[in-house]
Design a protein around this motif. Structure first.
Motif, mmCIF file in Angstrom:
data_model
loop_
_atom_site.group_PDB
_atom_site.id
_atom_site.type_symbol
_atom_site.label_atom_id
_atom_site.label_comp_id
_atom_site.label_asym_id
_atom_site.label_seq_id
_atom_site.Cartn_x
_atom_site.Cartn_y
_atom_site.Cartn_z
ATOM 1 N N ASN A 187 1.600 104.602 36.037
ATOM 2 C CA ASN A 187 1.990 103.480 35.176
ATOM 3 C C ASN A 187 1.218 102.225 35.546
ATOM 4 O OD1 ASN A 187 3.811 105.093 33.853
ATOM 5 N ND2 ASN A 187 5.540 104.487 35.126
ATOM 6 N N THR A 188 -0.047 102.210 35.143
ATOM 7 C CA THR A 188 -0.852 101.021 35.394
ATOM 8 C C THR A 188 -0.697 100.068 34.210
ATOM 9 O OG1 THR A 188 -2.656 102.475 34.713
ATOM 10 C CG2 THR A 188 -2.561 101.883 37.027
ATOM 11 N N VAL A 206 4.305 111.777 36.476
ATOM 12 C CA VAL A 206 4.038 110.344 36.325
ATOM 13 C C VAL A 206 4.453 109.584 37.578
ATOM 14 C CG1 VAL A 206 4.565 108.250 35.027
ATOM 15 C CG2 VAL A 206 4.161 110.385 33.810
ATOM 16 N N ASP A 250 5.017 105.941 39.209
ATOM 17 C CA ASP A 250 5.246 104.549 38.819
ATOM 18 C C ASP A 250 4.468 103.622 39.760
ATOM 19 O OD1 ASP A 250 6.310 102.693 37.106
ATOM 20 O OD2 ASP A 250 8.191 102.458 38.193
ATOM 21 N N LEU A 251 4.132 102.437 39.267
ATOM 22 C CA LEU A 251 3.417 101.458 40.092
ATOM 23 C C LEU A 251 4.067 100.103 39.916
ATOM 24 C CD1 LEU A 251 -0.388 102.203 39.607
ATOM 25 C CD2 LEU A 251 1.044 102.778 41.552
ATOM 26 N N PRO A 252 3.989 99.271 40.946
ATOM 27 C CA PRO A 252 4.516 97.905 40.809
ATOM 28 C C PRO A 252 3.544 97.047 40.010
ATOM 29 C CG PRO A 252 3.563 98.198 42.984
ATOM 30 C CD PRO A 252 3.451 99.534 42.282
ATOM 31 N N GLN A 253 4.034 95.896 39.598
ATOM 32 C CA GLN A 253 3.201 94.942 38.862
ATOM 33 C C GLN A 253 2.893 93.705 39.705
ATOM 34 O OE1 GLN A 253 4.081 95.070 34.497
ATOM 35 N NE2 GLN A 253 6.194 95.154 35.165
ATOM 36 N N GLN A 254 3.642 93.551 40.787
ATOM 37 C CA GLN A 254 3.416 92.380 41.640
ATOM 38 C C GLN A 254 3.312 92.814 43.090
ATOM 39 O OE1 GLN A 254 6.452 89.320 40.734
ATOM 40 N NE2 GLN A 254 4.722 88.235 39.836
ATOM 41 N N THR A 262 4.667 91.851 45.753
ATOM 42 C CA THR A 262 5.786 91.266 46.480
ATOM 43 C C THR A 262 6.394 92.340 47.382
ATOM 44 O OG1 THR A 262 7.199 91.993 44.685
ATOM 45 C CG2 THR A 262 6.348 89.754 44.542
ATOM 46 N N SER A 276 9.309 93.590 47.001
ATOM 47 C CA SER A 276 9.910 94.577 46.091
ATOM 48 C C SER A 276 8.839 95.507 45.531
ATOM 49 C CB SER A 276 10.589 93.894 44.909
ATOM 50 O OG SER A 276 11.471 92.905 45.328
ATOM 51 N N GLN A 322 7.834 98.001 48.131
ATOM 52 C CA GLN A 322 8.912 98.974 48.290
ATOM 53 C C GLN A 322 8.834 100.050 47.196
ATOM 54 O OE1 GLN A 322 12.764 97.068 47.948
ATOM 55 N NE2 GLN A 322 13.477 98.196 49.750
ATOM 56 N N LEU A 323 8.577 99.600 45.991
ATOM 57 C CA LEU A 323 8.482 100.558 44.880
ATOM 58 C C LEU A 323 7.304 101.506 45.095
ATOM 59 C CD1 LEU A 323 9.226 99.897 41.185
ATOM 60 C CD2 LEU A 323 7.164 101.164 41.752
ATOM 61 N N GLN A 364 8.160 104.003 47.803
ATOM 62 C CA GLN A 364 9.054 105.062 47.332
ATOM 63 C C GLN A 364 8.300 106.065 46.467
ATOM 64 O OE1 GLN A 364 11.878 102.314 45.738
ATOM 65 N NE2 GLN A 364 13.268 102.461 47.491
ATOM 66 N N GLU A 365 7.403 105.558 45.646
ATOM 67 C CA GLU A 365 6.639 106.452 44.784
ATOM 68 C C GLU A 365 5.677 107.326 45.585
ATOM 69 O OE1 GLU A 365 8.621 106.503 42.004
ATOM 70 O OE2 GLU A 365 6.697 107.027 41.103
ATOM 71 N N PHE A 368 -2.139 94.112 38.305
ATOM 72 C CA PHE A 368 -1.286 93.266 39.148
ATOM 73 C C PHE A 368 -1.317 91.826 38.656
ATOM 74 C CE2 PHE A 368 -2.016 96.719 42.211
ATOM 75 C CZ PHE A 368 -0.709 96.950 42.595
#
Lengths: 425, 425
Positions: free
Chosen positions: A143-144, A164, A166-170, A172, A174, A177-178, A181-182, A347
């Motif tokens: 998920n870019t 799939v 998932d990817l973070p957007q920031q 930070t 959080s 952490q995401l 976990q992924e 990002f």
């Protein structure tokens, strides 16, 4: 291609007729664009061979590996951690996304205003012409951008073994952490797929193998700082593209051998283009095989591309993964740290990227930046506008290009590129 | 507008000349499109008054509230939790995003291929014509789509009091964790901004206030299931739009009064259009004031819009927040749960949305769906293609429209909408 691979392709489920057409087109493009260059390093013969067998011998190797119990994992993006794949003795391959195929069928599923890279992935799947995709035991989507993220919902229907990530957007706490976990979830899935328990030792081996490839690509990149430049941008791009397909150990050796030759060239001031050639830094979206359009235009117009700030380029390999962790967890944290540092435009904010463009501009003694965006790639296009403004304010030459995989805009691009080269000469 | 607000606007820093032009355009559009409708409920007089004072009395109220120590928070999206804002005695207002303004200037900062809503926000800022934006003590951006996420990097330079809230892309445990962390961070920021400690009691009051508004809007929506329909889609849209500007308590009372009148209409089988009128469900992107284009076209063409599956509509208010938590933490968890259930196309996958469209189709006795996307809004456009396919396979009528805020495509849209109404009649 030397051998007859038709029965292999048939067993893989390829559409032989469409695939023949693809190979013919690819072969012609390769001859016209890549092989036709002058002063190529002798060691590029290895790359020529790999490319000539990209749908042949390499696929046979993958199938042989599968027969011996190894798994093949396909990916569309540099966010898929190859370290984890290699730790499970699996093979990571980049999937075909560099050419238009079955566009009419694709545009029944995806909006016309979707970037060429995404449409290409669908075209290769719908036409059954990508042996990497068909050979893969698991395909990883990430998920870019919005385009990919939402397109994977459709791709899942065509490719049931799509996983799939998932990817973070920031960037930070959080966000990290995401990502962590992924990556942990991915590690478990890879372990299950491969029937392997990934130990610290295995992960360290995976890290070292990928790092060696990155170090070799980095060595190649540094050699392009020389003036005259010892290798064309097009050949360097090709090497960066092949990095996604080839066996990592063999590829690393080949790149290092090439670098030995380039070091000699640099030592004797032998270049692939004369010293006066304007030097261009390419920045932006990835270019997959056979997307050589901009490189071909630039280098035919009398300039040379000396570096690529791109996923198929420095963004893909510049950060190493720390291999000194003692435990699996420590090593995995290092993998997470490494990917969390990738300065992709998905990002927000992504200031590191502009900084890196400036550093590369200095390091490779560039005379100008060409910012390359695939049409409708909102993250890179939006990011490029303030970047252009700020870099121009700092006296850097900057040309923004938006294009797709068609040849329709070649005349217009040529005019713009020639004008830019004129300015920076 | 009754009073003379020019000095107020000047003090807010508005560009009076540009703002005059905006108000004049808005007034003309309102008279031509909204006020010109037939059989409007008497209680719509309140909405007409609110709209006539949308840049006047309401702004004065905000400034009076600010003078008394309250804070104004501006938002672009239904993901900003109004419960938390109200808990701190602050006021949440939707920001101007419904019309093109200063497009030429905007397209120097943002790509032309950006959706109208994002460009509009920039246009209002660059032209200094949105009193809500100028009155806001804090502006909240949210990382929903690529367009907004990357545009906020630029908007930050124009609006230093921009606060960016990150959002997850998947409804996984990791995704919920990220949203929870972001909502906790937002609560702290709001507390600091307002100099208020948000207690359980305060948050419960905020939840109850927002829920009451949602219940009133829900009551209005259910009344539109009647045949003949007691209110036009355009008036219902207007109410949903005003929900983002007006004082929530007063607005809730006004909507409930309107519903009393509509119940009488339903009881006496009095409709705004005849019983035979084709009924359309609108689904897709939000429509901010004065974006009435599609509603105007549809209802002039002899159909009626009976529901909006949209952020400015049912997606914005259909879920209530549980108010029965005893502690601040329990109540905050309920707020997080509530927003995590919003079925925006930025999530992947987002199957609940298609399910909801089908439910609304049944509930409001629709004869067809018009799927409305802003051009270049990749999440909604990509999601609409398989949705169209599947709903058509299930026998639902479905028309996909992509448009922007310009009037350029009105003729073409009219033709397509009339043909669709012909089919579903």
């Amino acid at each position: 291609m030397k051998a007859d691979y038709r029965s292999m392709w048939r067993e893989l489920g390829l559409d032989l007729e469409a695939h023949d057409a693809l190979l013919q087109g690819l072969g012609t493009a390769y001859r016209d664009v890549v092989a036709g260059q002058k002063n190529r390093p002798a060691a590029m013969a290895y790359l020529d061979f790999v490319m000539s067998e990209v749908h042949g011998l390499r696929i046979k190797e993958l199938l042989d590996a599968k027969a011996s119990g190894r798994k093949v994992i396909g990916a569309f993006c540099v966010f898929v951690p190859e370290e984890i794949v290699l730790a499970a003795d699996a093979i990571l391959v980049g999937l075909c996304t560099g050419a238009d195929f079955a566009l009419e069928e694709v545009e029944k599923i995806l909006p016309r205003n979707t970037c060429s890279l995404i449409k290409s992935a669908f075209g290769f799947k719908l036409s059954k012409v990508c042996p990497y995709l068909e050979a893969a035991d698991m395909v990883v989507g990430e998920n870019t951008c919005d385009g990919k993220k939402k397109a994977y919902e459709q791709f899942k229907h065509l490719t049931p073994n799509l996983y799939v990530m998932d990817l973070p957007q920031q960037k930070t706490a959080s966000g990290r952490q995401l990502l962590a976990q992924e990556f942990r979830r991915f590690l478990k899935v890879v372990e299950e797929l491969c029937g392997v328990e990934i130990t610290a030792e295995r992960l360290r081996r995976g890290i070292e193998l990928v790092n060696a490839k990155r170090v070799a690509l980095s060595r190649l990149a540094r050699l392009r700082a020389a003036d005259p430049v010892p290798i064309s941008g097009l050949d360097a791009l090709l090497i960066n593209q092949v990095a996604f397909y080839d066996d990592p150990r063999r590829f690393t050796d080949a790149v290092n051998k090439l670098c030995d030759e380039l070091e000699e060239r640099v030592g004797s001031q032998a270049g692939v283009f004369p010293t006066v050639t304007p030097r261009i830094l390419l920045s932006g979206c990835p270019m997959a095989v056979p997307n050589w359009k901009i490189y071909d235009l630039v280098e035919r117009a009398g300039a040379v591309i000396v570096g690529e700030e791109s996923c198929v380029g420095e963004r893909g390999w510049r950060n190493l993964t720390k291999a000194d962790g003692a435990t699996l967890d420590e090593l995995l944290e290092a993998v997470i740290d490494r990917y969390f540092a990738v300065d992709c435009a998905v990002f927000t904010p992504n200031a590191e990227r502009e900084q890196h463009v400036k550093e590369m501009y200095q390091e490779y003694r560039a005379d100008g930046v060409i910012h390359y965006s695939l049409q409708f790639c909102q993250p890179y296009i939006i990011e490029s506008m303030p970047m252009e403004q700020r870099l121009q304010d700092q006296g850097l030459n900057f040309l923004r290009i938006e294009t797709d995989y068609s040849g329709e805009d070649v005349g217009q691009l040529q005019t713009r590129i020639e004008a830019f080269i004129e300015i920076i000469s």
